[in-house]
Scaffold this active site. Structure first.
Site, PDB file in Angstrom:
ATOM      1  CG  ASN A  46     -23.741 -31.306  35.628  1.00  0.00           C
ATOM      2  OD1 ASN A  46     -23.218 -30.654  36.517  1.00  0.00           O
ATOM      3  ND2 ASN A  46     -23.265 -32.479  35.242  1.00  0.00           N
ATOM      4  CB  CYS A 105     -26.756 -26.608  25.738  1.00  0.00           C
ATOM      5  SG  CYS A 105     -27.189 -27.479  27.261  1.00  0.00           S
ATOM      6  CD  GLU A 127     -23.520 -26.077  28.904  1.00  0.00           C
ATOM      7  OE1 GLU A 127     -24.071 -26.811  29.759  1.00  0.00           O
ATOM      8  OE2 GLU A 127     -22.604 -26.470  28.161  1.00  0.00           O
TER       9      GLU A 127
HETATM   10  N1  THU Z   1     -23.076 -31.594  30.649  1.00  0.00           N
HETATM   11  C1  THU Z   1     -23.311 -30.267  30.878  1.00  0.00           C
HETATM   12  O1  THU Z   1     -23.897 -29.889  31.890  1.00  0.00           O
HETATM   13  N2  THU Z   1     -22.872 -29.376  29.951  1.00  0.00           N
HETATM   14  C2  THU Z   1     -22.092 -29.684  28.879  1.00  0.00           C
HETATM   15  O2  THU Z   1     -21.678 -28.794  28.148  1.00  0.00           O
HETATM   16  C3  THU Z   1     -21.766 -31.088  28.589  1.00  0.00           C
HETATM   17  C4  THU Z   1     -22.446 -32.097  29.445  1.00  0.00           C
HETATM   18  C5  THU Z   1     -23.455 -32.575  31.685  1.00  0.00           C
HETATM   19  C6  THU Z   1     -24.573 -33.506  31.379  1.00  0.00           C
HETATM   20  C7  THU Z   1     -24.263 -34.657  32.303  1.00  0.00           C
HETATM   21  O3  THU Z   1     -24.772 -34.381  33.583  1.00  0.00           O
HETATM   22  C8  THU Z   1     -22.745 -34.674  32.387  1.00  0.00           C
HETATM   23  O4  THU Z   1     -22.332 -33.379  31.970  1.00  0.00           O
HETATM   24  C9  THU Z   1     -22.069 -35.740  31.538  1.00  0.00           C
HETATM   25  O5  THU Z   1     -22.539 -35.697  30.247  1.00  0.00           O
END
Ligand code: THU
Length: 138
Positions: free
Chosen positions: A49, A99, A62
């Site tokens: 992320n 996603c 993702e």
């Molecule tokens: N996030 C992801 O990267 N993937 C997920 O499946 C859930 C949420 C990230 C987005 C944000 O940077 C942080 O997790 C909190 O929501």
């Protein structure tokens, strides 16, 4: 891109996601996520992320993995492993709706597998269609 092999095991793919998580940029939420996407040809694309001070430009792990793979010409995918959590507290993140919609653009809902992992030993596997039964398509 990493070469893994079509038969890469779930723990191996989770290990790749844990590596990807090390690059997560999450100064606002403190929630660090890593993903590893296995392509039909055996290649693996990792993602993390990437947050932003303006919040909405944030990209999930993702989607980072998918966009890296698609932008390198990949179109066929087998499974994705996802790990995440706060600094010293792992959770098994369920992909957000955005996603899932991105996955549904490229993956077969009945066969593509989503591995939501807390560790290499503790994880749940669901088919994309179980997580997004009514994805939008044109
Ligand atoms: N996030 C992801 O990267 N993937 C997920 O499946 C859930 C949420 C990230 C987005 C944000 O940077 C942080 O997790 C909190 O929501």
């Amino acid at each position: 891109m990493i070469l893994g092999g079509m038969r890469m095991s779930e723990p191996e793919l989770i290990r790749q996601a844990l590596e990807a998580r090390k690059n997560a940029y999450a100064p606002y939420s403190g929630f660090f996520v890593g993903a590893a996407l296995l392509c039909e040809d055996g290649s693996v694309f990792r993602g993390c992320n990437i947050e932003n001070a303006a919040y909405t430009p944030t990209n999930c792990a993702e989607r980072t993995a998918f966009f890296k793979a698609v932008s390198e010409g990949k179109r066929s995918f087998v499974k994705i492993a996802i790990v995440g959590g706060h600094e010293n507290e792992m959770a098994a993140p369920s992909p957000c709706g955005v996603c899932l919609q991105v996955m549904s653009e490229f993956c077969d809902a009945k066969s593509f597998e989503v591995i939501m992992a807390e560790s290499e030993k503790k994880y749940t596997v669901k088919k994309l269609g179980e997580l997004l039964p009514y994805g939008f398509s044109l």
